[in-house]
Design an enzyme around this catalytic site. Structure first.
Site, PDB file in Angstrom:
ATOM      1  N   GLU A 262       0.831  -1.218   0.000  1.00 46.44           N
ATOM      2  CA  GLU A 262       0.000   0.000   0.000  1.00 46.44           C
ATOM      3  C   GLU A 262       0.861   1.263   0.000  1.00 46.44           C
ATOM      4  OE1 GLU A 262      -2.986  -0.323  -0.759  1.00 46.44           O
ATOM      5  OE2 GLU A 262      -3.283  -2.445  -0.276  1.00 46.44           O
ATOM      6  N   HIS A 265       1.468   2.235  -3.547  1.00 45.96           N
ATOM      7  CA  HIS A 265       0.346   3.025  -4.072  1.00 45.96           C
ATOM      8  C   HIS A 265       0.451   4.474  -3.577  1.00 45.96           C
ATOM      9  CE1 HIS A 265      -2.065  -0.001  -6.040  1.00 45.96           C
ATOM     10  NE2 HIS A 265      -2.212  -0.740  -4.954  1.00 45.96           N
TER      11      HIS A 265
END
Length: 493
Positions: A262, A265
């Site tokens: 994550e 991202h």
């Protein structure tokens, strides 16, 4: 004020409302009490309708026509192209469909959170039926307007320019060599000794460790935060990125690598160009390119031997376990490159993961194209799992077709992005090695040279180019899956 300037001001306004929606969505997943769901769903549906009205105002067509005749530089031309692409996407759908989809999706997703735990397919199916029906309606409208099949029209939302025809060729090739590669890796690992985690790893210590890893990956904590949710995700906006993970106190492995994923991202979002903030051209190019960032962080950096050296030290510190052989570098590397045929996509290893994605792609393609019905999915899922990984999910809906959040709110066309992203990531690394000493950067604990390459070639480019152009400018060629295969063979054989 020129018509181009009118359009940029208008899309900045839309961006502000999308900002609010993103935060409401994050809060619903990370903080909101269960009792708030109905009111929140209605509020988000109202916002969806408002954004849709803003995105489809009658004067926009005239503004686009006039702006195309104005003197624009290269970047403004790209910006106009992306605004128009979003406008065309928005004007295709009637307002009542947008509202109905928002309500049905919120209802289905919220109920899924408990239904999945209860293995309650019957309850889930009742809500999901409406989501599928509305998604097919959307796909039909989009397909007829764009001259595409229903599924290709949904795919275009996430992967502009990508078609079923190209994916069928790409994934069919992967299916010819992946099963043998999995078996060879399993055979090789069968003779290796490995120490599995067996202690208790408190959530607080896991979170603290995750924050240390995020610092190593240069996450900007002035513009983002880490939280906890049922399903790990990255949300928010570039100036305020919200990432989440989930913790299991009997196993630190998944949460930690989930945070690395994550953070990839998040770094992409934080690295998007400020000059185009709030405009479509300043957004991520596609979901596949977004996944290429998270998977570069997780697979190319995070599971490398050099990065595992840092993980070994930081993990031993976090859990006060310097003498625990679980955290020895060699053992930790084996844990993070362990191949296993399992049920759960988000827990899958790098090697079996594409099998999970390809079967989902084949199911949702046939579902949206009305080749199969939503009630057929559990049995088809079971058959594909048996074929791909030799395991059955008969009656096991929780670990079968109910495991993913994507289909609960109609995100059909999204799944291919994961394997496309893994392929792009391998291609970036193959190119990056020509100008960056990747191993030295990771060993030194200063990953700046790696991030400078990503920033210059991917992050700062946002949506200035088409996906193929972006990848070709960065690597000298469009998507070439041979880099992915080579990467897997080098790591696992």
């Amino acid at each position: 004020m020129s018509h181009y300037e009118k359009l940029t001001a208008h899309y900045q306004t839309i961006s502000h409302f999308n900002h609010a929606q993103a935060m409401l969505g994050w809060d619903a997943a990370a903080n909101m009490p269960a009792g708030g769901n109905e009111a929140r769903s209605n509020a988000m549906a109202e916002l969806s309708v408002h954004v849709h009205r803003l995105s489809t105002q009658p004067q926009l067509g005239e503004w686009f026509n006039n702006a195309e005749n104005e003197a624009l530089n290269t970047e403004q031309t790209a910006s106009l192209r992306e605004m128009k692409r979003q406008w065309l996407q928005a004007t295709l759908l009637p307002e009542d469909l947008v509202q109905a989809q928002s309500i049905a999706g919120s209802k289905c997703e919220h109920a899924w959170r408990s239904q999945r735990q209860e293995n309650n397919w019957i309850g889930f199916e009742k809500n999901w039926k409406e989501v599928v029906a509305l998604s097919r309606e959307e796909a039909k409208i989009r397909g007829e307007a764009l001259g595409l099949t229903s599924y290709d029209a949904m795919l275009d939302k996430f992967e502009p320019g990508t078609t079923t025809a190209s994916l069928d060729v790409l994934f069919s090739d992967v299916k010819t060599w992946l099963p043998e590669l999995i078996e060879k890796a399993l055979t090789k690992q069968a003779s290796e000794s490995i120490i599995m985690p067996s202690g208790t790893y408190p959530t607080a210590a896991q979170k603290s460790l995750g924050l240390e890893i995020m610092k190593l990956l240069k996450f900007d904590f002035d513009h983002g935060r880490l939280d906890q949710s049922v399903h790990p995700f990255c949300g928010g906006v570039p100036s305020d990125v919200r990432i989440t993970t989930r913790y299991d106190e009997s196993d630190f492995i998944q949460a930690l690598m989930g945070i690395v994923h994550e953070t990839g991202h998040a770094r992409y979002e934080q690295g998007l160009p400020k000059a185009f903030s709030g405009l479509p051209v300043g957004e991520a190019r596609s979901m596949g390119i977004h996944e290429s960032q998270s998977l570069f962080f997780e697979m190319q950096i995070g599971r490398s031997k050099d990065f595992i050296t840092h993980l070994s030290r930081l993990s031993a510190d976090a859990f006060s376990a310097h003498k625990d052989p679980v955290f020895a570098e060699e053992n930790l590397y084996k844990l993070y490159t362990r191949v296993e045929k399992g049920f759960i996509r988000v827990d899958a290893d790098e090697l079996t993961y594409p099998a999970h994605v390809i079967m989902r792609y084949e199911i949702e393609r046939d579902l949206i194209n009305s080749v199969i019905e939503h009630t057929d999915v559990p049995d088809i899922w079971d058959e594909k799992m048996k074929t791909a990984l030799g395991i059955t999910t008969k009656g096991n809906f929780k670990n079968g077709c109910m495991q993913d959040i994507h289909w609960t709110d109609g995100a059909f066309g999204y799944f291919p992005s994961y394997t496309l992203g893994a392929m792009y990531a391998a291609q970036y690394k193959a190119t990056m090695t020509n100008s960056v000493d990747i191993e030295a950067a990771i060993q030194n604990g200063d990953l700046s040279p790696i991030f400078q390459w990503l920033s210059g070639n991917i992050w700062s480019q946002a949506s200035l180019h088409t996906t193929d152009e972006l990848v070709k400018r960065a690597t000298g060629e469009t998507l070439n899956a041979s880099h992915f295969r080579k990467h897997l063979e080098e790591r696992y054989l």
